[in-house]
Design a protein around this motif. Structure first.
Motif, PDB file in Angstrom:
ATOM      1  N   ASP A 174       0.803  -1.225   0.000  1.00 11.85           N
ATOM      2  CA  ASP A 174       0.000   0.000   0.000  1.00 11.85           C
ATOM      3  C   ASP A 174       0.837   1.277   0.000  1.00 11.85           C
ATOM      4  N   THR A 175       2.164   1.146   0.033  1.00  7.78           N
ATOM      5  CA  THR A 175       3.016   2.330   0.015  1.00  7.78           C
ATOM      6  C   THR A 175       2.781   3.118  -1.264  1.00  7.78           C
ATOM      7  N   VAL A 176       2.421   4.391  -1.130  1.00  7.46           N
ATOM      8  CA  VAL A 176       2.106   5.230  -2.284  1.00  7.46           C
ATOM      9  C   VAL A 176       3.394   5.785  -2.882  1.00  7.46           C
ATOM     10  N   LEU A 177       3.583   5.562  -4.159  1.00  6.83           N
ATOM     11  CA  LEU A 177       4.761   6.049  -4.867  1.00  6.83           C
ATOM     12  C   LEU A 177       4.472   7.312  -5.661  1.00  6.83           C
ATOM     13  N   ALA A 178       3.243   7.486  -6.057  1.00  6.58           N
ATOM     14  CA  ALA A 178       2.841   8.681  -6.804  1.00  6.58           C
ATOM     15  C   ALA A 178       1.327   8.796  -6.732  1.00  6.58           C
ATOM     16  N   THR A 179       0.821  10.017  -6.836  1.00  7.47           N
ATOM     17  CA  THR A 179      -0.616  10.262  -6.890  1.00  7.47           C
ATOM     18  C   THR A 179      -0.901  11.098  -8.135  1.00  7.47           C
ATOM     19  N   VAL A 180      -1.746  10.576  -8.994  1.00  5.12           N
ATOM     20  CA  VAL A 180      -2.049  11.230 -10.270  1.00  5.12           C
ATOM     21  C   VAL A 180      -3.520  11.612 -10.299  1.00  5.12           C
TER      22      VAL A 180
ATOM     23  N   GLU B 253       7.282   5.324 -13.919  1.00  3.78           N
ATOM     24  CA  GLU B 253       7.005   6.344 -14.928  1.00  3.78           C
ATOM     25  C   GLU B 253       5.911   5.863 -15.896  1.00  3.78           C
ATOM     26  N   GLN B 254       5.970   4.592 -16.262  1.00  2.34           N
ATOM     27  CA  GLN B 254       4.961   4.062 -17.178  1.00  2.34           C
ATOM     28  C   GLN B 254       3.568   4.073 -16.540  1.00  2.34           C
ATOM     29  N   LEU B 255       3.484   3.690 -15.280  1.00  5.66           N
ATOM     30  CA  LEU B 255       2.197   3.688 -14.590  1.00  5.66           C
ATOM     31  C   LEU B 255       1.644   5.109 -14.452  1.00  5.66           C
ATOM     32  N   VAL B 256       2.527   6.054 -14.182  1.00  8.08           N
ATOM     33  CA  VAL B 256       2.098   7.456 -14.086  1.00  8.08           C
ATOM     34  C   VAL B 256       1.534   7.912 -15.428  1.00  8.08           C
ATOM     35  N   GLN B 257       2.254   7.626 -16.496  1.00  7.65           N
ATOM     36  CA  GLN B 257       1.788   8.022 -17.821  1.00  7.65           C
ATOM     37  C   GLN B 257       0.457   7.356 -18.162  1.00  7.65           C
ATOM     38  N   GLN B 258       0.363   6.075 -17.853  1.00  9.54           N
ATOM     39  CA  GLN B 258      -0.873   5.353 -18.152  1.00  9.54           C
ATOM     40  C   GLN B 258      -2.059   5.945 -17.392  1.00  9.54           C
ATOM     41  N   GLN B 259      -1.836   6.316 -16.123  1.00 14.93           N
ATOM     42  CA  GLN B 259      -2.927   6.884 -15.338  1.00 14.93           C
ATOM     43  C   GLN B 259      -3.368   8.227 -15.901  1.00 14.93           C
ATOM     44  N   ILE B 260      -2.408   9.037 -16.319  1.00 17.06           N
ATOM     45  CA  ILE B 260      -2.737  10.327 -16.930  1.00 17.06           C
ATOM     46  C   ILE B 260      -3.622  10.111 -18.164  1.00 17.06           C
ATOM     47  N   LEU B 261      -3.212   9.183 -19.019  1.00 17.16           N
ATOM     48  CA  LEU B 261      -3.970   8.909 -20.242  1.00 17.16           C
ATOM     49  C   LEU B 261      -5.315   8.258 -19.923  1.00 17.16           C
ATOM     50  N   ALA B 262      -5.320   7.353 -18.941  1.00 17.27           N
ATOM     51  CA  ALA B 262      -6.560   6.662 -18.581  1.00 17.27           C
ATOM     52  C   ALA B 262      -7.593   7.630 -18.031  1.00 17.27           C
ATOM     53  N   ASP B 263      -7.138   8.636 -17.277  1.00 15.48           N
ATOM     54  CA  ASP B 263      -8.076   9.624 -16.740  1.00 15.48           C
ATOM     55  C   ASP B 263      -8.806  10.349 -17.866  1.00 15.48           C
ATOM     56  N   VAL B 264      -8.055  10.697 -18.899  1.00 12.89           N
ATOM     57  CA  VAL B 264      -8.677  11.376 -20.039  1.00 12.89           C
ATOM     58  C   VAL B 264      -9.613  10.430 -20.774  1.00 12.89           C
TER      59      VAL B 264
ATOM     60  N   GLU C 287     -14.078   9.947 -21.674  1.00  9.08           N
ATOM     61  CA  GLU C 287     -14.588   9.835 -23.043  1.00  9.08           C
ATOM     62  C   GLU C 287     -14.886   8.371 -23.378  1.00  9.08           C
ATOM     63  N   MET C 288     -15.352   7.613 -22.398  1.00  8.16           N
ATOM     64  CA  MET C 288     -15.574   6.182 -22.553  1.00  8.16           C
ATOM     65  C   MET C 288     -16.602   5.895 -23.642  1.00  8.16           C
ATOM     66  N   THR C 289     -16.242   4.980 -24.546  1.00  3.66           N
ATOM     67  CA  THR C 289     -17.152   4.560 -25.613  1.00  3.66           C
ATOM     68  C   THR C 289     -17.556   3.111 -25.396  1.00  3.66           C
ATOM     69  N   ALA C 290     -18.549   2.671 -26.142  1.00  5.00           N
ATOM     70  CA  ALA C 290     -18.978   1.266 -26.056  1.00  5.00           C
ATOM     71  C   ALA C 290     -17.832   0.335 -26.419  1.00  5.00           C
ATOM     72  N   ARG C 291     -17.069   0.705 -27.427  1.00  7.71           N
ATOM     73  CA  ARG C 291     -15.930  -0.124 -27.844  1.00  7.71           C
ATOM     74  C   ARG C 291     -14.918  -0.247 -26.724  1.00  7.71           C
TER      75      ARG C 291
ATOM     76  N   GLU D 211     -15.488   0.086 -23.433  1.00  6.72           N
ATOM     77  CA  GLU D 211     -16.067  -0.702 -22.338  1.00  6.72           C
ATOM     78  C   GLU D 211     -16.015  -2.190 -22.649  1.00  6.72           C
ATOM     79  N   LEU D 212     -16.310  -2.549 -23.898  1.00  6.00           N
ATOM     80  CA  LEU D 212     -16.248  -3.950 -24.295  1.00  6.00           C
ATOM     81  C   LEU D 212     -14.807  -4.463 -24.262  1.00  6.00           C
ATOM     82  N   GLY D 213     -13.879  -3.626 -24.691  1.00 15.98           N
ATOM     83  CA  GLY D 213     -12.476  -4.022 -24.645  1.00 15.98           C
ATOM     84  C   GLY D 213     -11.996  -4.250 -23.227  1.00 15.98           C
ATOM     85  N   LEU D 214     -12.420  -3.367 -22.299  1.00 20.90           N
ATOM     86  CA  LEU D 214     -12.058  -3.541 -20.894  1.00 20.90           C
ATOM     87  C   LEU D 214     -12.611  -4.843 -20.331  1.00 20.90           C
TER      88      LEU D 214
END
Length: 279
Positions: free
Chosen positions: A27-33, A68-79, A83-87, A89-92
């Motif tokens: 549970d140690t937090v390394l970054a908060t995005v 660094e990769q997880l930070v970048q992924q979270q930034i992109l995932a937030d955006v 803008e979640m689409t049906a495609r 949601e199905l992919g997830l």
């Protein structure tokens, strides 16, 4: 910004006196995005999924790179989440399904194998097996029976088999003097094998026809090969047992599952229709 977040998180960890730092946990937090915590547990789980070649990287390189990769992924995932689409949601849903299935099968397949189970599998495969005769032969491959007969005549006059193979054979082993190495029953085409098995060491065959052409065969040597020791085939046996475990689990779970498949008249080409999941 991305590098700043990662650097700030690490700096916060090392700025405290050594004695004041708690031992790290999952549970140690390394970054908060954007309010989402990225923990040491996330890093460890990601490291476990890396291909073998990346596992060999130094720990500091893995730590910094994965964070660094997880930070970048979270930034992109937030955006993307806004803008979640049906495609998407199905992919997830597909990714989650595949991940959970893979984890379960890995858990089943990689569970400890009792030594008695490995020994029993060895006994079943090799316990009653006697020694196997191996053959070492060379051949010269030509297009016609007449060419093969001419080669046999030259060999009878003292010509060197390997030299004739290099000069006249149209087979891939020709440049190597026609050598085929060691083989056992079932590894060559039947007609060729029958001719080899009838020869004595040092004897040359009559012309032998196969789908590849006409062969002149020299039996170089034979030897009896005893069954392999358990340790020689342990990895192979364990792999087979693990695959069998996984197959049995899939069969058992599939039989117990409530699966309904409605009878539908659907054109299979609809699988390529992206319009159905685009909105």
């Amino acid at each position: 910004m991305k590098k700043f977040l990662a650097t700030a998180a690490l700096s916060a960890l090392v700025a405290l006196p050594v004695g004041a730092q708690d031992a790290p946990t999952a549970d140690t937090v390394l970054a908060t995005v954007n309010g989402t915590d990225i923990t040491l547990g996330h890093l460890i789980a990601m490291q476990q999924m890396l291909p073998p070649q990346y596992q060999e990287l130094p720990d500091n390189v893995l730590f910094d790179g994965l964070l660094e990769q997880l930070v970048q992924q979270q930034i992109l995932a937030d955006v993307a989440d806004d803008e979640m689409t049906a495609r998407m949601e199905l992919g997830l849903a597909n990714e989650r399904r595949a991940f959970l299935a893979a984890m379960l099968l890995d858990q089943i397949g990689m569970a400890d194998l009792p030594e008695e189970e490995v020994q029993a599998e060895y006994d079943a495969q090799y316990g009653s097996a006697g020694s196997v005769t191996e053959f070492n032969a060379s051949h010269i491959l030509v297009e016609t029976e007449e060419e093969a007969q001419a080669l046999i005549a030259e060999l009878g006059e003292g010509a060197d088999f390997a030299e004739l193979a290099q000069e006249r054979s149209i087979g891939p082993s020709g440049p190597n003097g026609g050598q085929l190495g060691w083989f056992t029953a079932g590894m060559m085409v039947p007609t060729f094998e029958e001719a080899v098995f009838a020869l004595s060491v040092g004897e040359v065959s009559a012309p032998v026809e196969t789908q590849f052409g006409w062969h002149v065969i020299l039996l170089n040597d034979t030897r009896d090969q005893a069954p392999p020791a358990l340790e020689e085939v342990r990895a192979e046996l364990e792999d087979g047992l693990r695959r069998a475990r996984v197959d049995a689990a899939i069969t058992e779970l599939s039989e117990a599952a409530a699966v309904e498949r409605p009878e539908l008249d659907i054109d299979p080409s609809v699988i390529r229709n992206l319009d159905l999941i685009t909105n």
